[in-house]
Design a protein around this motif. Structure first.
Motif, mmCIF file in Angstrom:
data_model
loop_
_atom_site.group_PDB
_atom_site.id
_atom_site.type_symbol
_atom_site.label_atom_id
_atom_site.label_comp_id
_atom_site.label_asym_id
_atom_site.label_seq_id
_atom_site.Cartn_x
_atom_site.Cartn_y
_atom_site.Cartn_z
ATOM 1 N N LYS A 276 70.366 26.449 -11.801
ATOM 2 C CA LYS A 276 71.427 27.250 -12.588
ATOM 3 C C LYS A 276 72.517 27.542 -11.668
ATOM 4 C CE LYS A 276 71.456 31.261 -15.483
ATOM 5 N NZ LYS A 276 70.597 32.310 -15.958
ATOM 6 N N GLU A 277 72.309 28.020 -10.205
ATOM 7 C CA GLU A 277 73.160 28.459 -9.427
ATOM 8 C C GLU A 277 74.339 27.243 -9.317
ATOM 9 O OE1 GLU A 277 73.463 28.841 -4.568
ATOM 10 O OE2 GLU A 277 71.547 29.512 -5.453
ATOM 11 N N THR A 278 73.840 26.039 -9.209
ATOM 12 C CA THR A 278 75.140 24.698 -9.029
ATOM 13 C C THR A 278 75.255 24.276 -10.461
ATOM 14 O OG1 THR A 278 73.023 23.688 -8.343
ATOM 15 C CG2 THR A 278 74.152 24.209 -6.633
ATOM 16 N N TYR A 279 75.239 24.909 -11.704
ATOM 17 C CA TYR A 279 75.540 24.398 -12.731
ATOM 18 C C TYR A 279 74.973 23.260 -13.205
ATOM 19 C CZ TYR A 279 79.026 28.133 -11.692
ATOM 20 O OH TYR A 279 79.299 29.335 -11.366
ATOM 21 N N GLY A 280 73.600 22.965 -13.066
ATOM 22 C CA GLY A 280 72.867 22.027 -13.367
ATOM 23 C C GLY A 280 72.670 20.632 -12.288
ATOM 24 N N VAL A 281 73.539 20.761 -11.287
ATOM 25 C CA VAL A 281 73.652 19.823 -10.208
ATOM 26 C C VAL A 281 72.769 19.873 -9.026
ATOM 27 C CG1 VAL A 281 75.216 18.521 -8.806
ATOM 28 C CG2 VAL A 281 76.006 19.267 -11.220
ATOM 29 N N ALA A 282 71.964 18.951 -8.692
ATOM 30 C CA ALA A 282 71.018 19.143 -7.383
ATOM 31 C C ALA A 282 71.897 18.753 -6.453
ATOM 32 C CB ALA A 282 70.040 18.290 -7.823
ATOM 33 N N LEU A 283 72.318 19.857 -5.516
ATOM 34 C CA LEU A 283 73.352 19.459 -4.513
ATOM 35 C C LEU A 283 72.553 19.636 -3.125
ATOM 36 C CD1 LEU A 283 76.577 21.601 -4.829
ATOM 37 C CD2 LEU A 283 76.275 19.281 -4.505
ATOM 38 N N TYR A 284 71.547 20.527 -2.966
ATOM 39 C CA TYR A 284 70.781 20.991 -1.849
ATOM 40 C C TYR A 284 69.590 20.296 -1.562
ATOM 41 C CZ TYR A 284 74.339 24.515 -2.314
ATOM 42 O OH TYR A 284 75.659 25.073 -2.691
ATOM 43 N N GLN A 285 69.308 19.969 -0.274
ATOM 44 C CA GLN A 285 67.961 19.625 0.046
ATOM 45 C C GLN A 285 66.917 20.511 -0.289
ATOM 46 O OE1 GLN A 285 68.509 19.264 4.134
ATOM 47 N NE2 GLN A 285 69.338 17.121 4.034
ATOM 48 N N GLU A 286 67.197 21.921 -0.302
ATOM 49 C CA GLU A 286 66.066 22.740 -0.664
ATOM 50 C C GLU A 286 65.967 22.729 -2.194
ATOM 51 O OE1 GLU A 286 68.233 24.503 3.163
ATOM 52 O OE2 GLU A 286 68.793 23.094 1.701
ATOM 53 N N GLN A 287 66.800 22.490 -2.842
ATOM 54 C CA GLN A 287 66.506 22.239 -4.292
ATOM 55 C C GLN A 287 65.750 21.145 -4.497
ATOM 56 O OE1 GLN A 287 70.905 22.038 -5.566
ATOM 57 N NE2 GLN A 287 70.670 23.824 -6.716
ATOM 58 N N VAL A 288 65.999 20.061 -3.771
ATOM 59 C CA VAL A 288 64.980 19.129 -3.972
ATOM 60 C C VAL A 288 63.532 19.376 -3.716
ATOM 61 C CG1 VAL A 288 64.151 16.744 -2.938
ATOM 62 C CG2 VAL A 288 66.495 17.328 -3.443
ATOM 63 N N MET A 289 63.195 20.367 -2.756
ATOM 64 C CA MET A 289 61.982 20.817 -2.309
ATOM 65 C C MET A 289 61.494 21.744 -3.462
ATOM 66 S SD MET A 289 63.017 21.525 1.840
ATOM 67 C CE MET A 289 61.634 22.527 2.318
ATOM 68 N N GLN A 290 62.361 22.678 -3.922
ATOM 69 C CA GLN A 290 61.830 23.699 -4.920
ATOM 70 C C GLN A 290 61.457 22.647 -6.189
ATOM 71 O OE1 GLN A 290 65.507 25.881 -4.520
ATOM 72 N NE2 GLN A 290 64.290 27.862 -3.848
ATOM 73 N N ILE A 291 62.173 21.774 -6.555
ATOM 74 C CA ILE A 291 61.816 20.805 -7.693
ATOM 75 C C ILE A 291 60.508 20.305 -7.448
ATOM 76 C CG2 ILE A 291 62.465 18.834 -9.114
ATOM 77 C CD1 ILE A 291 65.421 19.687 -8.601
ATOM 78 N N VAL A 292 60.281 19.897 -6.301
ATOM 79 C CA VAL A 292 58.980 19.078 -6.044
ATOM 80 C C VAL A 292 57.720 20.112 -6.158
ATOM 81 C CG1 VAL A 292 57.670 17.964 -4.040
ATOM 82 C CG2 VAL A 292 59.996 17.247 -4.879
ATOM 83 N N GLN A 293 58.136 21.293 -5.857
ATOM 84 C CA GLN A 293 57.126 22.617 -5.852
ATOM 85 C C GLN A 293 56.784 22.970 -7.194
ATOM 86 O OE1 GLN A 293 58.320 26.278 -4.423
ATOM 87 N NE2 GLN A 293 56.213 26.856 -3.211
ATOM 88 N N ALA A 294 57.810 23.013 -7.816
ATOM 89 C CA ALA A 294 57.945 23.751 -9.249
ATOM 90 C C ALA A 294 57.121 22.435 -10.162
ATOM 91 C CB ALA A 294 59.269 24.004 -9.814
ATOM 92 N N VAL A 295 57.402 21.206 -10.019
ATOM 93 C CA VAL A 295 57.043 20.357 -11.018
ATOM 94 C C VAL A 295 55.531 19.735 -10.694
ATOM 95 C CG1 VAL A 295 57.333 17.828 -11.923
ATOM 96 C CG2 VAL A 295 59.432 19.555 -11.483
ATOM 97 N N ALA A 296 55.447 19.607 -9.465
ATOM 98 C CA ALA A 296 54.020 18.855 -8.848
ATOM 99 C C ALA A 296 53.101 19.820 -8.141
ATOM 100 C CB ALA A 296 54.310 17.559 -8.071
ATOM 101 N N GLY A 297 53.460 20.963 -8.028
ATOM 102 C CA GLY A 297 52.893 21.882 -7.407
ATOM 103 C C GLY A 297 52.330 21.659 -5.560
ATOM 104 N N PHE A 298 53.477 21.017 -5.200
ATOM 105 C CA PHE A 298 53.422 20.595 -3.651
ATOM 106 C C PHE A 298 53.628 22.035 -2.982
ATOM 107 C CE2 PHE A 298 54.287 16.135 -2.837
ATOM 108 C CZ PHE A 298 53.517 15.473 -4.108
ATOM 109 N N SER A 299 53.098 22.324 -1.992
ATOM 110 C CA SER A 299 53.584 23.365 -0.846
ATOM 111 C C SER A 299 55.000 23.062 -0.595
ATOM 112 C CB SER A 299 52.655 23.769 0.142
ATOM 113 O OG SER A 299 52.770 22.461 1.037
ATOM 114 N N LEU A 300 55.677 24.141 -0.056
ATOM 115 C CA LEU A 300 57.275 23.622 0.377
ATOM 116 C C LEU A 300 57.092 22.841 1.649
ATOM 117 C CD1 LEU A 300 59.009 27.131 -0.236
ATOM 118 C CD2 LEU A 300 59.579 25.090 -1.203
ATOM 119 N N ALA A 301 56.069 22.860 2.401
ATOM 120 C CA ALA A 301 55.840 22.050 3.520
ATOM 121 C C ALA A 301 55.741 20.697 3.241
ATOM 122 C CB ALA A 301 54.933 22.374 4.714
ATOM 123 N N GLN A 302 54.852 20.398 2.127
ATOM 124 C CA GLN A 302 54.534 19.129 1.595
ATOM 125 C C GLN A 302 55.730 18.651 1.029
ATOM 126 O OE1 GLN A 302 51.423 20.467 -0.984
ATOM 127 N NE2 GLN A 302 49.921 19.835 0.541
#
Length: 916
Positions: free
Chosen positions: A671-697
């Motif tokens: 939402k902060e980037t108007y639907g555009v995935a810009l940051y590595q941190e967003q990639v990590m958060q998406i993986v965590q939210a969708v697949a249940g990975f820890s942030l380290a994983q």
């Protein structure tokens, strides 16, 4: 002989790679390819005086299944290493081959090579018999090449002295660690002394070993190597009486060639393998060489760190921090303790504390370190990671132990003070800077080879300019891309030769320098772990290993980055206080000032950090910047990868109806980037939210995507889809999401870094928008030595309606200054006027008052500092106007004024008083 076919009964023990700078032309990958081709199971690296390439060689050889033998060919002083009385190079040193048997030998070789550079440098980095005796354990040595002490004595037929020298070496190393070296590159002196050397080996029961003193790979590389020597000695190929090799036989000979050459002494070949079997060094790598921080008495380091963090949190958040902050801090502290980085955080905290206590400007943080709440509490960083949703695991991943890395920005001018502080605190011998190797890339190698071929500058320049201006372009690639170049190389024999030689030398190391920011800190002498280097005439000590290899050893590398913008910001804050009596806490600015965003949207951002280019200004206007988050996105968007997303970002910002998410779980993240995935941190958060990975994983997955390893990616995809399925997401959607995440990971930017730089951009924009005179004066001062930049910013001042007062001997300092609502031009920005003359003008002005006229000026200032060129430059800039003398008047009397001034100075110096 094919690769790996039959194991050769010989290996090379005397090899100079490109790390024998401008003397060796063998690149390590090519060397190991040839070893494999010849079936050699071992090979040595023995570069001149140094160990620059040993870790590269060690790792690459291990990977190829070839035994790496680590050594060096050092230079031995005839007397004490510090005695520089030898008049000629020939008398200043002899050569000495050393090979490491084990880790003790490796440490001793590190010490010897370091001593050569730090204490014994005279033409070459030299050691002496004293240091050799002290550090001989674990080393194997030999009689060496023709430049060795014993061969030199044999050539002069001083046989008794040669025997005495041999006995000395046997005492130092022991007979089991000393071998007799035979060489034959077709040099008459070698063939004359080889029988004597063989007799010495027989008489003293020493191993007789054949070597070839390799300096280039193929026999037909001799010409390219000769050009390399000319580059080193600044000569041309056709010059007579220059340094060159006597024959063209210094290549990496095959075992068959060596067998034929040394048929008279057949045992000299298999004996090389006996030496190889004695050498069993494993270079100690990936150690944890972080200096220990001394905590206050009665406290463990972990407790001390925890206490500092809790106090810092209270200070940052005004009293009692929230439960969320405490939980995040506890988690981070647990990871820091578990990974063994308590000392590291305390060392960095101590350094930042020292900088702040001395009033040295410190940046808000750069790189992934800004994602740490502990770092924020310790004031190592200045960006709130909770507020801006920055992720700790992007900085320290508990599932993947690697050295943390805070990149620290300091005031450009005062960075040396902090390097001196760590030297004093941890010991001079425990702190160093880091070497860098400058390679001769396409255009430079053409220019260098063209010069040694004595081609005209104009012709070489024309050829170099035909090479396209592309980063890291190769000569082969340039030839394909530029038809005119291809035609010249094809039709002109001289250019064809130039091209051939340049292609063989392309990418070879040509210069040694120091990393702009890297500092190594240890709490043990560095020579226990790495060899050190010091250029002749320099006081900077650096590691002989470049940055990645120093880190590979396990040494703590910290980047002390000199950021000019910090100096500008803090000078502007000082001007505001002096000029207006207003104190600005620049590190605690709330990023909500509307005048600042008006400026950012206007495109008038000359001097604003990161936002000066026309592309950045245009993008800032199109986005219509309204928040620090949007400035952060701007920094991340303006790069080659995400540039394609800028239109989508802008469109979705201004038209929310266009916003669409691939899955509802992505909305809170994007939402902060108007639907555009810009940051590595967003990639990590998406993986965590969708697949249940820890942030380290999730961080591990992101890194795997960056490496593009198909096997690893398939494993990660299966885990991701499995995790998503458990989260009630169907397999098809999960697979599609994985593919999209893979695209994001390809261009994602580190948000922590982007946010830190966005804050510096905001600071500079805030000052320009609210305190324009003070900001522009600070900006101009920072660029005093760059006349083009000064002209550019003076023009910007005119556009802003700020008056620029001329430089003046009675008012100006070195830099630009604020006078009311105007800016006074600094004398340091006047062409041909350096710091020393300006300081002399200021000092005399403070001691004896304003200058009355040009005669008074010349009589009061030492003519050795205030020469004609300086005075004429000041006058052309109108610097004498306040004395009542205009440019023309000063010009007319300058000769007389300088003459009278010199008379006055001589009289004062002799104690006389002028009757006039």
């Amino acid at each position: 002989m094919g690769a790996g076919s039959v194991s050769a009964d010989f290996c090379h023990l005397h090899v100079h790679t490109e790390y024998s700078v401008l003397d060796g032309a063998i690149k390590i990958p090519e060397l190991l390819d040839r070893c494999a081709e010849y079936g050699m199971r071992a090979c040595a690296i023995t570069d001149h005086g140094a160990m620059f390439g040993v870790v590269d060689f060690f790792l690459a050889a291990k990977k190829r299944g070839i035994k790496p033998i680590i050594g060096a060919e050092l230079y031995l002083a005839p007397g004490h290493r510090t005695d520089r009385s030898a008049k000629s190079q020939g008398a200043a040193y002899t050569h000495l081959l050393l090979l490491c048997k084990n880790e003790t030998g490796y440490r001793n070789l590190c010490k010897l090579s370091s001593i050569g550079y730090l204490e014994g440098f005279h033409y070459k980095p030299r050691v002496d018999a004293e240091t050799l005796t002290k550090h001989a354990e674990g080393l194997i040595s030999s009689t060496g090449c023709l430049g060795g002490e014993i061969p030199q004595l044999l050539m002069r037929e001083e046989f008794a002295e040669a025997e005495n020298a041999l006995k000395r070496y046997l005492e130092i190393f022991g007979p089991e660690n000393f071998f007799v070296e035979l060489q034959d590159q077709g040099i008459p002196e070698q063939r004359r002394i080889n029988p004597h050397l063989a007799e010495m080996a027989r008489k003293h029961n020493l191993l007789l070993v054949a070597t070839n003193d390799c300096h280039y790979l193929n026999k037909d590389d001799a010409e390219a190597h000769d050009a390399l020597l000319c580059i080193q000695t600044n000569k041309t190929i056709d010059e007579e009486n220059r340094f060159h090799f006597q024959t063209k036989e210094f290549h990496f000979r095959s075992p068959e060639e060596m067998r034929e050459l040394f048929a008279q002494w057949p045992e000299a070949l298999p004996n090389t393998l006996k030496i190889a079997d004695m050498c069993n060094l494993e270079i100690p790598l990936r150690k944890h060489l972080i200096p220990e921080y001394a905590a206050p008495e009665g406290k463990s380091k972990s407790t001390f760190l925890r206490d500092l963090v809790m106090l810092g949190l209270e200070d940052r958040y005004g009293g009692q921090p929230s439960q969320a902050h405490l939980e995040r801090a506890e988690y981070e502290l647990g990871v820091i303790e578990q990974m063994g980085f308590v000392d590291y955080f305390l060392v960095v905290w101590d350094l930042i504390k020292e900088a702040r206590s001395k009033g040295i400007p410190v940046g808000p943080g750069r790189g992934s370190g800004a994602g740490s709440l502990v770092a924020y509490a310790l004031t190592i960083t200045n960006i709130d990671p909770i507020r801006y949703n920055l992720i700790f695991e992007r900085f320290l991943n508990p599932d993947r132990v690697s050295m943390p890395d805070f990149d620290l920005d300091f005031c450009y001018n005062r960075r040396p003070e902090l390097i001196e502080y760590v030297r004093e605190k941890y010991g001079q011998e425990n702190v160093s800077q880091i070497i860098t190797f400058g390679r001769m890339l396409a255009k430079q190698v053409i220019r260098n080879v063209g010069r040694v071929m004595a081609m005209s500058y104009a012709e070489v320049d024309r050829i170099a300019k035909l090479i396209p201006d592309e980063l890291k372009i190769t000569l082969d690639s340039a030839l394909e891309k530029e038809p005119e170049l291809k035609n010249l190389v094809k039709t002109d024999p001289q250019i064809q030769k130039l091209w051939h030689l340049a292609c063989r030398l392309e990418g070879t190391i040509g210069t040694l320098s120091t990393h702009a920011a890297g500092v190594i800190i240890c709490d043990e002498p560095l020579t226990d772990h790495v060899p050190l280097f010091q250029a002749s005439g320099s006081d900077i000590v650096a590691t002989q290993f470049e940055m990645k290899r120093a880190e590979e050893v396990g040494l703590l590398k910290m980047d002390f980055l000199g950021l000019r913008t910090l100096t500008v910001v803090h000078d502007a804050v000082r001007f505001v206080k002096e000029n207006r009596g207003i104190h600005i806490d620049i590190d605690a600015l709330e990023p909500d000032d509307q005048q600042t965003y008006n400026l950012l949207r206007s495109g008038r951002t000359a001097g604003v950090f990161q936002l000066e280019s026309s592309g950045m200004r245009d993008l800032a206007k199109r986005i219509g910047l309204e928040s620090l988050e949007e400035v952060c996105a701007l920094v991340a968007l303006y790069r080659p990868g995400p540039m394609q997303l800028k239109d989508q970002y802008i469109e979705c910002k201004h038209n929310p109806a266009k916003l669409a998410y691939d899955h509802p779980l992505l909305e809170p993240i994007l939402k902060e980037t108007y639907g555009v995935a810009l940051y590595q941190e967003q990639v990590m958060q998406i993986v965590q939210a969708v697949a249940g990975f820890s942030l380290a994983q999730a961080d591990n997955l992101r890194r795997a995507m960056g490496k593009k390893d198909p096997e690893l990616m398939e494993q990660q995809r299966e885990r991701f889809v499995e995790g998503a399925t458990r989260n009630r997401i169907d397999k098809e959607t999960a697979t599609a999401l994985f593919q999209k995440i893979e695209q994001f990971a390809g261009y994602g930017f580190n948000k922590s870094h982007s946010m830190a730089y966005a804050f510096v951009a905001y600071q500079t924009a805030f000052l320009k928008a609210n305190y324009p005179v003070e900001f522009m004066a600070a900006l101009l001062s920072s660029e005093s030595g760059n006349l083009d930049k000064v002209a550019q910013y003076v023009e910007e001042c005119r556009r802003m309606g700020i008056e620029i007062l001329p430089p003046d001997v009675n008012h100006s300092g070195y830099g630009f200054d604020v006078e009311g609502s105007a800016i006074r031009f600094g004398m340091g920005a006047v062409k041909n006027v350096g710091r020393d003359p300006v300081e002399a003008i200021q000092r005399q002005r403070e001691e004896a008052g304003p200058y009355k006229d040009i005669f008074d000026f010349c009589s009061r200032l030492d003519s050795r500092v205030m020469n004609r060129r300086v005075i004429e430059s000041l006058n052309r800039a109108g610097a004498f106007e306040s004395t009542g003398w205009n440019r023309r008047q000063v010009e007319e009397v300058l000769e007389a004024a300088m003459s009278e001034g010199q008379i006055s100075q001589r009289e004062r110096a002799s104690g006389q008083t002028s009757l006039l």
